[in-house]
Structure formats: structure tokens, C-alpha cells
Enzyme design. Structure first.
Site, PDB file in Angstrom:
ATOM      1  CD  GLU A  79      -3.144  -0.829   0.393  1.00  0.00           C
ATOM      2  OE1 GLU A  79      -3.616   0.323   0.369  1.00  0.00           O
ATOM      3  OE2 GLU A  79      -3.602  -1.760  -0.276  1.00  0.00           O
ATOM      4  CG  ASP A  97      -8.328   6.009  -5.943  1.00  0.00           C
ATOM      5  OD1 ASP A  97      -8.824   7.136  -5.695  1.00  0.00           O
ATOM      6  OD2 ASP A  97      -8.148   5.146  -5.071  1.00  0.00           O
ATOM      7  CB  THR A 102      -6.195   7.290  -0.430  1.00  0.00           C
ATOM      8  OG1 THR A 102      -7.121   6.965  -1.471  1.00  0.00           O
ATOM      9  CG2 THR A 102      -5.712   6.013   0.222  1.00  0.00           C
TER      10      THR A 102
END
Length: 295
Positions: A79, A97, A102
Site C-alpha cells: 500500500e 483513483d 486516501t
């Protein structure tokens, strides 16, 4: 900080079930072609000694503190291109995305609901925190990639909360466990698989969530069950885990953002090929071509 190779999870429309305690499906068959596992023609390896405790759950596993630390490091390698997962509490960016911001140790997203759940929990525990003022905006942008009401200071305030408030870091830990880690371990123990298998489940939930679409965790598992039985149903553990990883790779390839399957091919599959079902160090693997080691 290195540029992370974050691989996003399923889209918001399939994430409704991620906002509640995850309910896992049983072993019913699903439509689709029968998968061929890598171990189909191999001599089955002995099933690992996973003992079933009261209530049908295996004792020990990925929830052992030392194993959980290893799990966090391996996920972080995929990640965030790092083993230092604790540095990721303050991580926050839009990786383009379609899921908005995020952030944090498990990639909570402003567009998928889990970031909203996290900030709500944090605010319940500590009213008036630096992120509480963003709750109306997080509710509005849920399901979109919008930054409306978050910019220009959300990223700065997220970092500030992570750097200065242990309550925020604890809230991240608790939401990770509630939504992702604990359900993965519970299902793994129910299926009679050991530490490595439980990790395979955990990594799948982290990436794909557990919604109703064909690439969610529950449906990856159901696809695997068409090819092999888990130990709890009398199957061989290695054969079953190969089937699960086959199904996981299939799911990853359904999204362009997931097309690099190295977190399975050169990490989880490597541990499985070595029959390291307990995920014991030393561990050596690669993600996106980068090597990692836990001694």
C-alpha cells in the site's frame, strides 16, 4: 516519504457492507468457470494443525501480536512501499483513483465511507477535534471523488491530528480492526486456515472490501470454493489457499488499477510455495519489483 503504490479497493457502489460489521457468505457455489489451481496436480501437503476451539474458531493465528505486526508490514509494503506502517497514520493524498482522499494506515477513503466512519468515531470519542468540522463535507462527498468542503486544509489537519493526538491513531487502529482485520481472521479461523491464510483473507478485504460485487472478498472466497474445500470442510490447506489466490488474481485483473498482481504472485504465493503456513520469519518477498525482508 516514498511515493506509495496504493491499490484502491472496490468502488463506492459496492461498498455498502463495508460500513457495517462484515457478514461473510458460506460455501454455496456461484456461477462462473471452474478455476484450476496451481496445486491441482500436486500431491497434497499435510493440513496444518489448526485446532478448533469452542465456538468453532481456531486458536491463535494472525491475531497473535507478533503475527499482526508482520501482517501490517506486508500490507504496508504493497500500500505504501514501506515496512514502517506506523508512519502512515499521517498519510493523506488524492491518488486520482476516483475515491477522493486516501489516508491513514489502511487507506481510508473520503469517497467510500470508511473515512467518514473513522472521523465519526474519532469525534464521538473526542468532540471538537481538528477533523470534526469536516464531517458535513465528508457526508456530502461520500460516493464521489470531490474535495468540496475539504480543501484547502483537510490534508494539513489530518496530518496534525495523526502527529499530535493518540486518540486519532487509536481510532484508526480500531476501525482497521472492526472493518477489515477482525472479520478476516474470524472467517479464516472458521475455515480452518492458519496464519498465512488469514493474512490472505485480510489483504483481500483491504483491497477489495466486502460488498456484493463479483470482486469483493466474499465472492472471491465463493469462487475459490468452487475449486477446493478449506480444511474445516475436510480439504487440504495448501490446495485451498492456491484456489483462493487464483480467485484473488482473477478479481484484481478485473480493474485496471489492480492489474499488477505482484502482491499475490511474488509475496503471498511465495510464502505458500514454501509451505510457510504460519507466516514465520525470515520472510522475503517483492511487491512491484521492490524487495522486502523481515528477519
Amino acid at each position: 516519504m516514498e511515493t506509495p503504490h496504493i491499490r484502491p479497493r472496490t468502488t463506492h457502489t459496492t461498498l455498502t457492507s463495508r460500513r457495517t460489521l462484515l457478514a461473510f457468505m458460506g460455501a454455496a457455489a456461484v456461477a462462473g468457470p471452474l478455476l484450476v489451481t496451481q496445486a491441482a496436480n500436486a500431491t497434497p501437503a499435510p493440513v496444518s494443525p489448526v485446532r478448533l476451539a469452542a465456538g468453532g474458531l481456531a486458536a491463535g493465528g494472525l491475531d497473535d501480536p507478533a503475527k499482526k505486526e508482520i501482517a501490517m508490514q506486508i500490507v504496508c509494503s504493497a500500500e505504501n512501499s514501506s515496512l514502517d506502517w506506523k508512519k502512515q497514520y499521517r498519510y493523506c493524498e488524492d491518488i486520482d483513483d476516483g475515491r477522493g482522499y486516501t489516508a491513514g494506515i489502511i487507506g481510508f477513503c473520503s469517497g467510500t465511507g470508511d473515512m467518514l466512519d473513522l472521523v465519526e468515531l474519532y469525534t464521538q470519542r473526542k468532540p471538537g477535534n481538528v477533523l470534526a468540522k469536516y464531517l458535513p463535507a465528508l457526508r456530502e462527498v461520500d460516493g464521489t471523488d470531490s474535495h468540496e468542503g475539504l480543501d484547502p486544509n483537510f490534508k494539513r489537519d489530518w496530518e496534525r491530528a495523526a502527529d499530535t493526538d493518540a486518540a486519532f491513531r487509536t481510532a484508526q487502529n480500531d476501525e482497521r480492526d472492526r472493518v477489515y482485520f477482525n472479520p478476516a481472521v474470524k472467517q479464516g479461523k472458521t475455515d480452518g486456515i492458519g496464519t498465512l491464510g488469514q493474512f490472505c483473507y485480510y489483504d483481500a478485504i483491504v483491497m477489495h472490501g466486502d460488498g456484493g460485487d463479483s470482486t469483493s472478498f466474499r465472492n472471491i472466497r465463493k469462487r475459490a470454493l468452487r475449486s477446493a474445500k478449506p480444511p474445516a470442510q475436510g480439504g487440504n490447506e495448501v490446495t485451498y489457499l492456491n484456489a483462493f489466490l487464483d480467485a484473488r488474481v482473477w478479481a484484481m485483473k478485473q480493474e485496471e488499477a489492480h492489474e499488477d498482481t505482484s502482491r499475490v504472485d511474488t509475496a503471498q504465493r511465495v510464502f505458500l510455495q514454501k509451505r510457510n503456513l504460519n507466516l514465520d520469519p525470515p520472510l522475503d518477498w517483492k511487491v512491484y519489483g521492490d524487495p522486502y525482508h523481515i528477519g
